[in-house]
Design an enzyme around this catalytic site. Structure first.
Site, PDB file in Angstrom:
ATOM      1  N   ALA A 137       0.826  -1.209   0.000  1.00 11.72           N
ATOM      2  CA  ALA A 137       0.000   0.000   0.000  1.00 11.72           C
ATOM      3  C   ALA A 137       0.862   1.261   0.000  1.00 11.72           C
ATOM      4  O   ALA A 137       1.243   1.777   1.053  1.00 11.72           O
ATOM      5  CB  ALA A 137      -0.938  -0.005   1.204  1.00 11.72           C
TER       6      ALA A 137
ATOM      7  N   GLU B 162       2.780  -0.114 -10.760  1.00 15.13           N
ATOM      8  CA  GLU B 162       4.180  -0.301 -10.329  1.00 15.13           C
ATOM      9  C   GLU B 162       5.131   0.608 -11.108  1.00 15.13           C
ATOM     10  O   GLU B 162       6.237   0.213 -11.488  1.00 15.13           O
ATOM     11  CB  GLU B 162       4.579  -1.777 -10.420  1.00 15.13           C
ATOM     12  CG  GLU B 162       3.798  -2.599  -9.419  1.00 15.13           C
ATOM     13  CD  GLU B 162       4.369  -3.979  -9.174  1.00 15.13           C
ATOM     14  OE1 GLU B 162       5.601  -4.152  -9.258  1.00 15.13           O
ATOM     15  OE2 GLU B 162       3.566  -4.884  -8.862  1.00 15.13           O
TER      16      GLU B 162
END
Length: 381
Positions: A124, A363
């Site tokens: 997170a 990402e």
């Protein structure tokens, strides 16, 4: 670089391939339509050792190398990229970081069940105001005795609803900016920690994504990963390896698109012959195959450098950037080769396109990857 895989690596690849075809493929369309999390599949992946592939056996892992991880990830993602990203997060973003930076207490209590596949992890970092700019963390944590109290919101969290343990980045010293960010391991069910409803997404629909909220959430100080103020470094170092996982996922989707296109082109007839005999289709397949091979080599290079304990930041960014880019390109071409059939669920390639797009975003967006690559090159010269 040695391009010959070991017997063990080939065995791992074959195991992943057979598992994907037998266990994942039959329910992939149903789960995509219904956005259904693959609970039983993930449990079986854990039993095979595919959720803690690179973790030492001392901590419940399979002790495999990164190249083996790439091969397995590619095979799983060829069949269902949703299962691929669930596997990637647990391997690349959670267990690797805990083994590398976690205390012995954290490794014994949390890493072992994660590596064994008994528990699932989530990472997170992203927030409503902190996507590509990960330094702009608004989730705050202040100390109260032996605890830290967290308040804030996290966005776009893969495994958000189904994880058991969460690595949460929070600001413990606002004045220090990114040097005041700390990583906490938060257990599901902790008072003040809640998961929002699942996002209704374009692709990777069988993987759950949601927001997390922290309201006066007390986390033991012993659940700090690495040390206070090292959270940004932890996140960036972890994401460097995570990019290899996403490159593998994108590669798997691209390979599936290529294989589907070849199969269809050899069956479909137009103007009195199979469309594979038409130069227009041959050119498309040749370009797709070349792009796939280049992405594969970039991804394996990054994995091999990581295994050799050599610098791999630039190479993992290149692999993630290029593999995700060509994944989108190859899936678009696959739909074009399939014509109208490519637009319906039954032929799978429309899902490949929907799944591929996110690999250019999460990402680290491809814009961020190009910055990483350019800065690495400029610092080298």
């Amino acid at each position: 670089m040695n391009f010959d895989f070991t017997e063990e690596q080939l065995m791992i690849q074959q195991t992943a391939k057979e598992f994907a075809e037998a266990e994942i493929a039959p329910s992939s369309i149903h789960r995509d339509i219904n956005a259904e999390f693959p609970h039983e599949i993930i449990k079986k992946l854990g039993e095979l050792g595919f959720l803690g592939m690179m973790v030492s056996p001392d901590y419940g892992g399979a002790g495999m190398d990164t190249v083996s991880y790439v091969l397995a990830m590619t095979e799983i993602s060829k069949v269902d990229a949703s299962c691929g990203v669930i596997m990637s997060v647990n391997n690349s973003l959670v267990t690797w970081g805990l083994e590398t930076y976690g205390s012995e207490f954290i490794k014994q209590k949390y890493l072992i069940p994660l590596a064994k596949g008994e528990k699932l992890g989530a990472f997170a970092l992203s927030e409503p105001e902190a996507g590509s700019d990960a330094t702009n963390q608004r989730t705050l944590a202040h100390r109260e005795g032996d605890f830290f109290v967290l308040d804030g919101i996290k966005n776009w969290i893969t495994n958000g609803q189904n994880a058991d343990y969460y690595l949460v980045m929070a600001q413990t010293d606002v004045d220090k900016k990114h040097k005041g960010i700390t990583t906490f391991l938060v257990e599901k069910g902790t008072e003040g920690f809640e998961q929002a409803k699942k996002e209704d997404k374009l692709g990777i629909r069988s993987s759950d994504t949601c927001s997390l909220t922290f309201t006066n959430c007390k986390v033991p100080a012993e659940n700090i990963v690495w040390e206070e103020g090292k959270g940004f470094n932890f996140a960036m170092n972890t994401l460097n390896g995570g990019r290899i996982g996403i490159a593998s996922q994108a590669l798997g989707i691209a390979v599936a698109s290529l294989e589907a296109s070849i199969k269809y082109a050899k069956q479909r007839k137009a103007f009195g012959t199979e469309i594979a005999n038409h130069q227009a289709i041959q050119f498309k397949i040749a370009e797709m195959a070349t792009k796939v091979e280049a992405a594969k080599l970039l991804t394996l290079q990054a994995a091999a450098l990581k295994d050799a304990h050599k610098p791999y930041v630039k190479e993992s960014a290149m692999a993630k950037y290029y593999a995700s880019k060509i994944s989108v390109e190859c899936t678009l071409e696959a739909i074009q080769i399939h014509g109208g059939y490519g637009y319906v669920r039954e032929y799978l390639v429309e899902r490949y396109l929907r799944d591929a797009k996110i690999t250019e975003i999460y990402e680290g967006t491809n814009e961020i990857q190009r910055i990483v690559i350019a800065r690495s090159l400029l610092s080298e010269h």
